[in-house]
Write a protein that holds these residues in place. Sequence first.
Motif, mmCIF file in Angstrom:
data_model
loop_
_atom_site.group_PDB
_atom_site.id
_atom_site.type_symbol
_atom_site.label_atom_id
_atom_site.label_comp_id
_atom_site.label_asym_id
_atom_site.label_seq_id
_atom_site.Cartn_x
_atom_site.Cartn_y
_atom_site.Cartn_z
ATOM 1 N N GLY A 47 37.749 33.428 52.824
ATOM 2 C CA GLY A 47 36.427 33.326 52.218
ATOM 3 C C GLY A 47 36.083 34.497 51.318
ATOM 4 O O GLY A 47 35.060 34.479 50.631
ATOM 5 N N ASP A 48 36.931 35.513 51.278
ATOM 6 C CA ASP A 48 36.662 36.748 50.535
ATOM 7 C C ASP A 48 37.594 36.836 49.332
ATOM 8 O O ASP A 48 38.715 37.340 49.434
ATOM 9 C CB ASP A 48 36.865 37.936 51.476
ATOM 10 C CG ASP A 48 36.447 39.270 50.867
ATOM 11 O OD1 ASP A 48 36.291 39.342 49.630
ATOM 12 O OD2 ASP A 48 36.305 40.246 51.632
ATOM 13 N N VAL A 49 37.134 36.371 48.181
ATOM 14 C CA VAL A 49 37.974 36.342 46.980
ATOM 15 C C VAL A 49 38.374 37.749 46.554
ATOM 16 O O VAL A 49 39.521 37.986 46.154
ATOM 17 C CB VAL A 49 37.257 35.611 45.822
ATOM 18 C CG1 VAL A 49 38.128 35.622 44.566
ATOM 19 C CG2 VAL A 49 36.932 34.179 46.215
ATOM 20 N N ALA A 50 37.446 38.689 46.626
ATOM 21 C CA ALA A 50 37.747 40.057 46.202
ATOM 22 C C ALA A 50 38.882 40.651 47.038
ATOM 23 O O ALA A 50 39.782 41.304 46.508
ATOM 24 C CB ALA A 50 36.492 40.926 46.303
ATOM 25 N N ARG A 51 38.825 40.417 48.342
ATOM 26 C CA ARG A 51 39.884 40.936 49.221
ATOM 27 C C ARG A 51 41.212 40.251 48.928
ATOM 28 O O ARG A 51 42.265 40.900 48.899
ATOM 29 C CB ARG A 51 39.489 40.718 50.688
ATOM 30 C CG ARG A 51 40.553 41.122 51.697
ATOM 31 C CD ARG A 51 40.928 42.580 51.564
ATOM 32 N NE ARG A 51 41.896 42.964 52.603
ATOM 33 C CZ ARG A 51 42.738 43.981 52.494
ATOM 34 N NH1 ARG A 51 42.736 44.745 51.386
ATOM 35 N NH2 ARG A 51 43.570 44.272 53.465
ATOM 36 N N LEU A 52 41.183 38.951 48.670
ATOM 37 C CA LEU A 52 42.409 38.238 48.329
ATOM 38 C C LEU A 52 43.025 38.795 47.051
ATOM 39 O O LEU A 52 44.245 38.955 46.959
ATOM 40 C CB LEU A 52 42.121 36.745 48.170
ATOM 41 C CG LEU A 52 41.759 35.990 49.453
ATOM 42 C CD1 LEU A 52 41.332 34.567 49.126
ATOM 43 C CD2 LEU A 52 42.936 35.978 50.429
ATOM 44 N N ARG A 53 42.189 39.116 46.075
ATOM 45 C CA ARG A 53 42.700 39.709 44.827
ATOM 46 C C ARG A 53 43.373 41.047 45.099
ATOM 47 O O ARG A 53 44.414 41.360 44.507
ATOM 48 C CB ARG A 53 41.563 39.871 43.824
ATOM 49 C CG ARG A 53 41.119 38.565 43.175
ATOM 50 C CD ARG A 53 39.933 38.787 42.280
ATOM 51 N NE ARG A 53 39.594 37.586 41.538
ATOM 52 C CZ ARG A 53 38.398 37.369 40.978
ATOM 53 N NH1 ARG A 53 37.450 38.282 41.086
ATOM 54 N NH2 ARG A 53 38.164 36.243 40.313
#
Length: 295
Positions: A47-53
């Motif tokens: 759910g955390d796009v920034a962390r995935l990036r």
Amino acid sequence: MRALITGIKGFTGRYVAAELQAAGWEVFGIGAHEEAGDTLYRRADLGDVARLREVVAEAQPDAVVHLAAVAFVGHGDAESFYRVNLIGTRNLLEALASAECPPSCVLLASSANVYGNATEGMLSESTPANPANDYAVSKLAMEYMANLWKDRLPIVTVRPFNYTGVGQAENFLLPKIVAHFRRRAEVIELGNLDVWRDFSDVRAVARAYRRLIELRPIGQTFNVCSGRTHSLRDVIAIAEGITGHRIRVEVNPAFVRSNEVTRLCGDPSRLMATLPGWETPPLEETLGWMLEGEA
């Protein structure tokens, strides 16, 4: 070559990681929980796009195997199927597409449950989808959503039928049955005994995934299956034959699902034509391995 596996600490993820490492891949992984001591693992919420990036930028994977999902069909929270399986996958694809060096292959694990209650003949990739529960709907929606990214990412989709092996949780049927035989229980409570499934061995599934990301048949969808079906009655009989232990089966109405898919038999022709020599062991061999209990 570097691979990034989502859900690497799950049942399938551990086998896929071992398969890739044995073939010379450097394997990175993400999951939802902290894991001390593993330098190639990162905690990351889908759910955390920034962390995935951040994780994608750090790993710089040549290939991604996306396994993270809510996978137990009987899971009580319908919303989580869509939040994780659909929106979480979209977040991952967004992170991969925005990477400085996007991967050369992204393998998405869908599910044969998308075929629903279709029972005529063997189910091929061209069989119309007819999902019968929220899990299946979430996986089919994931496939449609992923099509929106096909111009930006090299996606391969797999639809595994049932598969099992050592280490699978006992809330899945075959590990539950195996556990009862291993402790030589007198009675087991099951639901519908006349449910027929196409069972594969998790080790064969992992080999298929590894070969697909190496071959990169971009844009294609593959059933991962044996082309053979067994009922739960068959499974009980096989386990009795291997162990010599007899068990009494009691049908618990609470375990009988109203929307149960009665028969799922896959057509593995496309996969076997793409991956010459691939096959999954007979169910008797897989159950024997599980009854021994050694990974």
